[in-house]
Design a protein around this motif. Structure first.
Motif, PDB file in Angstrom:
ATOM      1  N   GLN A 102       5.963  -0.559 -19.808  1.00 11.89           N
ATOM      2  CA  GLN A 102       5.690   0.528 -20.364  1.00 11.89           C
ATOM      3  C   GLN A 102       4.233   0.380 -21.440  1.00 11.89           C
ATOM      4  O   GLN A 102       3.951   1.462 -21.897  1.00 11.89           O
ATOM      5  CB  GLN A 102       6.853   1.019 -21.119  1.00 11.89           C
ATOM      6  CG  GLN A 102       7.957   1.563 -20.189  1.00 11.89           C
ATOM      7  CD  GLN A 102       8.795   2.492 -21.096  1.00 11.89           C
ATOM      8  OE1 GLN A 102       8.404   3.148 -21.761  1.00 11.89           O
ATOM      9  NE2 GLN A 102      10.186   2.254 -20.749  1.00 11.89           N
ATOM     10  N   THR A 103       3.935  -0.851 -21.605  1.00 18.06           N
ATOM     11  CA  THR A 103       2.574  -0.950 -22.199  1.00 18.06           C
ATOM     12  C   THR A 103       1.189  -0.772 -21.352  1.00 18.06           C
ATOM     13  O   THR A 103       0.388  -0.172 -21.404  1.00 18.06           O
ATOM     14  CB  THR A 103       2.583  -2.246 -22.807  1.00 18.06           C
ATOM     15  OG1 THR A 103       3.588  -2.291 -23.865  1.00 18.06           O
ATOM     16  CG2 THR A 103       1.292  -2.457 -23.712  1.00 18.06           C
ATOM     17  N   THR A 104       1.427  -1.671 -20.122  1.00 20.76           N
ATOM     18  CA  THR A 104       0.107  -1.781 -19.078  1.00 20.76           C
ATOM     19  C   THR A 104       0.434  -0.779 -17.807  1.00 20.76           C
ATOM     20  O   THR A 104      -0.550  -0.672 -17.397  1.00 20.76           O
ATOM     21  CB  THR A 104       0.038  -2.912 -18.563  1.00 20.76           C
ATOM     22  OG1 THR A 104       1.136  -3.703 -17.895  1.00 20.76           O
ATOM     23  CG2 THR A 104      -0.148  -4.153 -19.649  1.00 20.76           C
ATOM     24  N   GLY A 105       1.530  -0.262 -17.704  1.00 18.47           N
ATOM     25  CA  GLY A 105       1.936   0.560 -16.621  1.00 18.47           C
ATOM     26  C   GLY A 105       2.139  -0.252 -15.160  1.00 18.47           C
ATOM     27  O   GLY A 105       2.262   0.241 -13.969  1.00 18.47           O
ATOM     28  N   SER A 106       1.929  -1.915 -15.041  1.00 22.54           N
ATOM     29  CA  SER A 106       2.064  -2.523 -14.006  1.00 22.54           C
ATOM     30  C   SER A 106       3.604  -2.659 -13.539  1.00 22.54           C
ATOM     31  O   SER A 106       4.462  -2.140 -14.346  1.00 22.54           O
ATOM     32  CB  SER A 106       1.735  -4.018 -14.357  1.00 22.54           C
ATOM     33  OG  SER A 106       2.637  -4.547 -15.371  1.00 22.54           O
ATOM     34  N   MET A 107       3.521  -2.542 -12.190  1.00 24.20           N
ATOM     35  CA  MET A 107       4.810  -2.667 -11.509  1.00 24.20           C
ATOM     36  C   MET A 107       5.319  -4.106 -10.994  1.00 24.20           C
ATOM     37  O   MET A 107       4.321  -4.470 -10.138  1.00 24.20           O
ATOM     38  CB  MET A 107       5.057  -1.681 -10.517  1.00 24.20           C
ATOM     39  CG  MET A 107       4.725  -0.207 -11.139  1.00 24.20           C
ATOM     40  SD  MET A 107       4.777   1.135 -10.080  1.00 24.20           S
ATOM     41  CE  MET A 107       4.213   2.621 -10.761  1.00 24.20           C
ATOM     42  N   HIS A 108       6.229  -4.400 -11.156  1.00 24.35           N
ATOM     43  CA  HIS A 108       6.739  -5.663 -10.433  1.00 24.35           C
ATOM     44  C   HIS A 108       8.263  -5.713  -9.697  1.00 24.35           C
ATOM     45  O   HIS A 108       9.112  -5.073 -10.426  1.00 24.35           O
ATOM     46  CB  HIS A 108       6.764  -6.826 -11.484  1.00 24.35           C
ATOM     47  CG  HIS A 108       5.764  -6.945 -12.179  1.00 24.35           C
ATOM     48  ND1 HIS A 108       4.348  -7.906 -11.625  1.00 24.35           N
ATOM     49  CD2 HIS A 108       5.166  -6.737 -13.169  1.00 24.35           C
ATOM     50  CE1 HIS A 108       3.599  -7.721 -12.495  1.00 24.35           C
ATOM     51  NE2 HIS A 108       3.717  -7.042 -13.764  1.00 24.35           N
ATOM     52  N   VAL A 109       8.387  -6.337  -8.621  1.00 26.79           N
ATOM     53  CA  VAL A 109       9.526  -6.260  -7.674  1.00 26.79           C
ATOM     54  C   VAL A 109      10.291  -7.655  -8.088  1.00 26.79           C
ATOM     55  O   VAL A 109       9.541  -8.469  -7.591  1.00 26.79           O
ATOM     56  CB  VAL A 109       9.240  -5.843  -6.153  1.00 26.79           C
ATOM     57  CG1 VAL A 109      10.744  -5.781  -5.734  1.00 26.79           C
ATOM     58  CG2 VAL A 109       8.583  -4.488  -6.315  1.00 26.79           C
ATOM     59  N   PHE A 110      11.548  -7.603  -8.482  1.00 22.23           N
ATOM     60  CA  PHE A 110      12.261  -8.814  -8.320  1.00 22.23           C
ATOM     61  C   PHE A 110      13.353  -9.001  -7.340  1.00 22.23           C
ATOM     62  O   PHE A 110      14.056  -7.883  -7.641  1.00 22.23           O
ATOM     63  CB  PHE A 110      12.622  -9.098  -9.924  1.00 22.23           C
ATOM     64  CG  PHE A 110      11.670  -8.961 -10.903  1.00 22.23           C
ATOM     65  CD1 PHE A 110      10.852 -10.376 -11.202  1.00 22.23           C
ATOM     66  CD2 PHE A 110      11.113  -8.154 -11.482  1.00 22.23           C
ATOM     67  CE1 PHE A 110      10.009 -10.689 -12.091  1.00 22.23           C
ATOM     68  CE2 PHE A 110      10.161  -8.220 -12.391  1.00 22.23           C
ATOM     69  CZ  PHE A 110       9.423  -9.532 -12.638  1.00 22.23           C
TER      70      PHE A 110
END
Length: 397
Positions: free
Chosen positions: A51-59
């Motif tokens: 919620q700071t950078t908007g980047s998305m990661h899948v784990f």
């Protein structure tokens, strides 16, 4: 996509009141499904949006086991220790598996989810706003009509005015501005559905609250309302302050207050009467404008026998029994109206002080309409009328 998505969600939150965290949670859940669908993966995954950078990661989430049966869902203890030596059998290990072109999938999914959630949130906001306005009055604009309904624009939503809720003496045209009473608010798959009325007694009550400051301030209280929309209504009012004339406050100077309501209801006649806890006084007042000379009360049967002067009989009954019928609805008492001549023949008027009159059952028949002006002979031959508040039917002896 990153910060642009967060900026867009912030704008939505400020302009439409939609919680940003609510949309992000929905977006994460949608991205999990999109990952499995687009990359043909069956393992348990978790999507995290920073919620700071908007980047998305899948784990990928895998369980630590001694022996692997499904590599998509399980991992050995030795493999788990490559990530963290603190893992034990039975723990869950999260391994990042974000695809290179996941941004394209994420952008498409985000657009769909945001659009859907915005629509759902707006519907929820409208529903919550209007559910609090049930039994309230609003001003709307007539938009269109078909064979069943008139559709009224209330600003954020379109309300339905059905045929049986329309006043018989009114004609509605596009762009007409009308006041309506909200009777029901429902949640549907297409959003909130608002039902409104122009005939509900509550509309009359709310109009008086708007026009009479004493009612709005609680100095005058509306006790009951009976209404035959488009024709005639009765309303009973009361003030505990002896300095305040409840009826006079509702009428207003030169009748201005009540006239404003009559104009809004397209000429519907309104009788304003003083409420009293004494049924004799209340029933007498409710039969206004007719004069009453005697009232006998039978509390066991919740009924009254009213005697009026011979020349006032037709006025007390009203056209097609309307005045008596409205009085019965207003007071909650059955009303049996007799003229002085018939009452004297029955021996119930004049009556001895303290005498109790036992009412007999009467057969239900359709009475003849009594004219506004009657001759002496017609008065003597005229039937007496009974109005039952429960059925609102006219009966004659």
């Amino acid at each position: 996509m990153g910060t642009e998505l967060l900026d867009a969600l912030t704008v939505l939150e400020n302009e439409k009141g939609i919680d940003k965290d609510f949309i992000i949670e929905a977006l994460e859940a949608a991205l999990e499904s999109a990952y499995k669908r687009n990359f043909d993966q069956a393992q348990n995954v978790r999507v995290d949006i920073n919620q700071t950078t908007g980047s998305m990661h899948v784990f990928a989430q895998k369980e630590v086991v001694d022996e692997i049966l499904d590599s998509r869902l399980e991992i050995t203890l030795e493999q788990a220790h490559e990530y963290n030596s603190a893992f034990n059998v039975g723990d869950t290990v999260e391994i990042e598996v974000t695809p290179r072109d996941f941004g394209r999938v994420a952008a498409q999914t985000a657009k769909q989810v945001v659009t859907q959630r915005v629509r759902e949130a707006e519907r929820g906001i409208i529903y919550n706003e209007f559910i609090d306005r049930e039994d309230d009055i609003m001003t709307g604009i007539v938009e269109r009509q078909d064979s069943r309904f008139i559709y009224v624009n209330l600003g954020k939503v379109e309300a339905i005015l059905s045929k049986n809720e329309q006043m018989p003496n009114e004609r509605y045209h596009a762009h007409d501005r009308i006041k309506v009473y909200i009777t029901k608010v429902e949640k549907t798959s297409k959003g909130p559905q608002i039902y409104v009325s122009r005939t509900h007694p509550g509309l009359l009550k709310r109009l008086f609250e708007i026009e009479v400051p004493e009612i709005y301030d609680g100095l005058v209280e509306i006790k009951s309302v009976s209404r035959e929309a488009g024709d005639r209504s009765k309303i009973s009012v009361f003030s505990s302050d002896p300095e305040i004339d409840a009826v006079g406050a509702c009428v207003g100077t030169k009748g201005q207050r009540v006239q404003a309501i009559v104009d809004e209801l397209k000429g519907e006649k309104i009788d304003i009467v003083e409420w009293s806890e004494n049924p004799v006084e209340f029933v007498s007042n409710a039969l206004s404008p007719a004069q009453v000379v005697d009232v006998t009360v039978d509390k066991n049967n919740q009924s009254t026998t009213v005697v009026v002067p011979d020349y006032q009989l037709s006025l007390a009954i009203g056209k097609r029994g309307q005045n008596a019928r409205l009085a019965a609805k207003l007071t909650g008492w059955k009303i049996d109206i007799k003229n002085e001549t018939n009452a004297a023949e029955l021996g119930i008027f004049p009556r001895v002080e303290g005498e109790t009159v036992i009412e007999e059952d009467v057969a239900v028949v359709e009475p003849v309409e009594v004219a506004e002006e009657v001759t002496e002979a017609e008065v003597e031959a005229a039937p007496t009328f009974v109005v039952d508040i429960d059925t609102a039917e006219k009966t004659a002896e």
